[in-house]
Design an enzyme around this catalytic site. Structure first.
Site, PDB file in Angstrom:
ATOM      1  N   THR A   1       0.848  -1.193   0.000  1.00  0.00           N
ATOM      2  CA  THR A   1       0.000   0.000   0.000  1.00  0.00           C
ATOM      3  C   THR A   1       0.887   1.247   0.000  1.00  0.00           C
ATOM      4  O   THR A   1       1.677   1.448   0.926  1.00  0.00           O
ATOM      5  CB  THR A   1      -0.892  -0.036   1.265  1.00  0.00           C
ATOM      6  OG1 THR A   1      -1.621  -1.270   1.253  1.00  0.00           O
ATOM      7  CG2 THR A   1      -1.850   1.143   1.297  1.00  0.00           C
TER       8      THR A   1
ATOM      9  N   CYS B   1      -2.787  -2.535   9.425  1.00  0.00           N
ATOM     10  CA  CYS B   1      -3.202  -1.782   8.240  1.00  0.00           C
ATOM     11  C   CYS B   1      -4.183  -0.650   8.473  1.00  0.00           C
ATOM     12  O   CYS B   1      -3.899   0.478   8.089  1.00  0.00           O
ATOM     13  CB  CYS B   1      -3.705  -2.746   7.172  1.00  0.00           C
ATOM     14  SG  CYS B   1      -2.310  -3.667   6.501  1.00  0.00           S
TER      15      CYS B   1
ATOM     16  N   GLU C   1      -5.756 -10.701   7.309  1.00  0.00           N
ATOM     17  CA  GLU C   1      -5.022 -11.687   8.096  1.00  0.00           C
ATOM     18  C   GLU C   1      -6.029 -12.615   8.764  1.00  0.00           C
ATOM     19  O   GLU C   1      -7.138 -12.211   9.103  1.00  0.00           O
ATOM     20  CB  GLU C   1      -4.153 -10.994   9.147  1.00  0.00           C
ATOM     21  CG  GLU C   1      -2.934 -10.359   8.519  1.00  0.00           C
ATOM     22  CD  GLU C   1      -2.040  -9.657   9.527  1.00  0.00           C
ATOM     23  OE1 GLU C   1      -1.976 -10.075  10.681  1.00  0.00           O
ATOM     24  OE2 GLU C   1      -1.404  -8.672   9.113  1.00  0.00           O
TER      25      GLU C   1
ATOM     26  N   GLY D   1     -17.453  -2.884  19.090  1.00  0.00           N
ATOM     27  CA  GLY D   1     -16.657  -3.597  20.080  1.00  0.00           C
ATOM     28  C   GLY D   1     -15.478  -2.789  20.560  1.00  0.00           C
ATOM     29  O   GLY D   1     -15.590  -1.575  20.792  1.00  0.00           O
TER      30      GLY D   1
END
Ligand code: NAD
Ligand code: UGA
Length: 441
Positions: free
Chosen positions: A123, A267, A158, A260
């Site tokens: 990125t 990232c 991930e 949450g």
């Protein structure tokens, strides 16, 4: 095709393994231990399904790993997948990208036959690929017709990296010329059994497409978290019920609306910071939405600790159990994990902090307070005699263990559920149970 992948991390290894189905893949990394592990057929990262595929790719000689000083040979496509972490001011650290590009151009005579593609998958801010690769080609007087240049962002998560790489929703290819874009499409099409959409655009659009995607996903999360703060003031209301009703609108979609402990990982935080820095410093424009996403997220750990303080004002010197250290289930990655911030806040209140994680504890905890906490992969030891528990990561094992068993040996029965995993369970009578997005009793 002969593919060289520079950077054998989460992205490089996963994409390398998937493309080695039909291509010859060389992974190049500066980390010798990583290179040695891969060549022995051992996967250096934790990702479900990856170790077996990596092992067979290496033993079938479809994949190998090398160091920068090893000889490489001619290649058809080079993909740069090295890290692009944040600098302290939020700007994007491009030093690993620049080192990779320097290496490629030092070895250009060895790598280039008639035509080759050089692409970035990491990125990077808009303009990086053009400035660092296309301009370099013309500065060095290399025939521009012999090298195609692309930017091809990666969207894998991930913990689901292999699934996402094998079955991507779409593949974005930013290219300066059609020939390069078509070859890269073919490179993927021959390896993927799943039909996917290819979206071709300019290099700069593709670079921004990655930042905008991550920013939008983070927007959904921070929005859900802000709505949860409102819902907590309304008797009988529940954020999960509300977001189910909201997300089933096809214009909105249900995913990434779970409130949450907030988002973490390597990232979202760095890419939000990166885009803010690009907008404010490079383009001199204000980005109030991006600033708000970041601000809402930064208070989520404080919120969990405030919930605990509402149940028990005085936690000084008391044992508090924190469940989960990884930034999300399914990974051993603790980078920017909300859990680290919760632990820091508890230590500031002089609590005795015990932490459990089924996976992340196997990694060396690299933080300034690692010597001040007790870490254990024994759930019972972590919870025994605790005066309260804060659940930060929604590992399956916590849900499977159940609230009764988790709280059985606690001294004071206070459970703060930061991921709502027990929000639909029956709550034992003697337990103070507070969760996100519902009025605390
Ligand atoms: P990572 O930190 O897991 O791996 C990077 C690898 O590059 C390391 O093994 C490192 O040793 C190696 N490296 C560094 N400098 C090098 C050099 N000069 N030559 C060769 N190797 C070098 O990184 P990652 O998580 O795979 O992320 C890579 C990029 O992809 C980042 O820009 C990230 O934002 C982006 N991305 C990551 C994910 C993800 O889920 N991790 C998903 C999409 C995009
Ligand atoms: C994210 C994106 O989902 C990927 O598409 C992207 O490629 C990747 O960043 C990247 O650029 O590296 P990742 O960080 O691996 O992937 O994990 P996510 O599943 O997106 O979760 C990120 C964080 O958001 C976690 O802390 C998770 O707990 C949190 N989250 C996620 C929520 O709090 N609520 C949700 O509804 C979803």
């Amino acid at each position: 095709m002969r593919l060289l992948i520079v950077g054998a991390g989460y992205v490089g290894i996963t994409i390398g393994v998937v493309l080695s189905e039909t291509h010859h893949v060389t992974l190049l990394d500066v980390d010798k231990s990583r290179v040695d592990m891969i060549n022995q057929g051992i996967c250096p990262i934790h990702e479900e399904g990856l170790p077996d595929l990596l092992k067979s790719a290496v033993s079938n000689e479809k994949m190998r790993a090398i160091l920068p000083n090893n000889s490489i040979g001619q290649q058809d496509v080079i993909l740069i997948c090295v890290g692009t972490p944040s600098n302290t001011d939020g700007s994007v650290n491009l030093s690993y990208i620049m080192n990779s590009i320097d290496l490629i151009f030092q070895k250009i005579n060895e790598l280039l036959s008639d035509y080759m593609i050089i692409g970035i998958k990491s990125t990077v801010p808009p303009g990086t690929t053009r400035t660092l690769i296309l301009n370099r080609i013309s500065e060095l007087g290399i025939n521009p017709g012999s090298i195609g240049v692309i930017f091809n962002p990666e969207f894998l998560r991930e913990g689901r990296a292999l699934y996402d790489a094998q079955k991507p929703d779409r593949i974005v290819i930013g290219a300066a010329d059609k020939k390069a874009a078509d070859i890269v499409q073919k490179m993927y099409e021959t390896s993927l059994t799943h039909q996917t959409k290819f979206v071709k655009m300019s290099i700069e659009s593709a670079e921004l497409c990655k930042y905008v995607s991550n920013s939008f996903l983070a927007t959904k999360i921070s929005f859900a978290n802000e709505m949860a703060n409102i819902v907590e003031n309304v008797s009988n209301a529940d954020i999960e019920e509300i977001m189910l009703g909201v997300g089933l609108d096809s214009r909105i979609a249900p995913s990434f609306l779970a409130s949450g402990a907030g988002y973490g990982g390597s990232c979202f935080p760095k890419d939000i910071d990166g885009l803010i820095h690009i907008a404010e410093n490079d383009y001199k424009i204000e980005v109030p939405i991006l600033r708000a996403i970041k601000s809402v997220n930064s208070f989520r750990p404080d919120k969990l600790v405030n919930m605990l303080l509402k149940a028990n004002q005085n936690i000084s010197g008391k044992k508090i159990a924190v469940l989960g250290l990884a930034y999300k289930p399914g990974t051993d990655d603790t980078r920017e994990s909300p859990s680290l911030k919760v632990i820091k806040l508890l230590l500031d209140l002089n609590a005795e902090v015990w932490v459990h994680d089924p996976l992340a504890l196997k990694m060396k905890l690299n933080s300034e307070f690692s010597s001040m906490i007790k870490i254990s992969d024994n759930l019972e030891a972590c919870l025994k005699d605790a005066c309260a528990c804060i659940l930060v990561t929604a590992w399956n094992i916590y849900e499977q263990t159940g609230l009764d068993t988790l709280t059985k040996f606690m001294k004071d029965k206070i459970f703060i559920d930061g991921r709502r995993i027990f929000s639909r369970s029956e709550i034992p009578d003697n337990l103070i149970y507070y969760t996100i997005g519902r009025k605390w009793q």
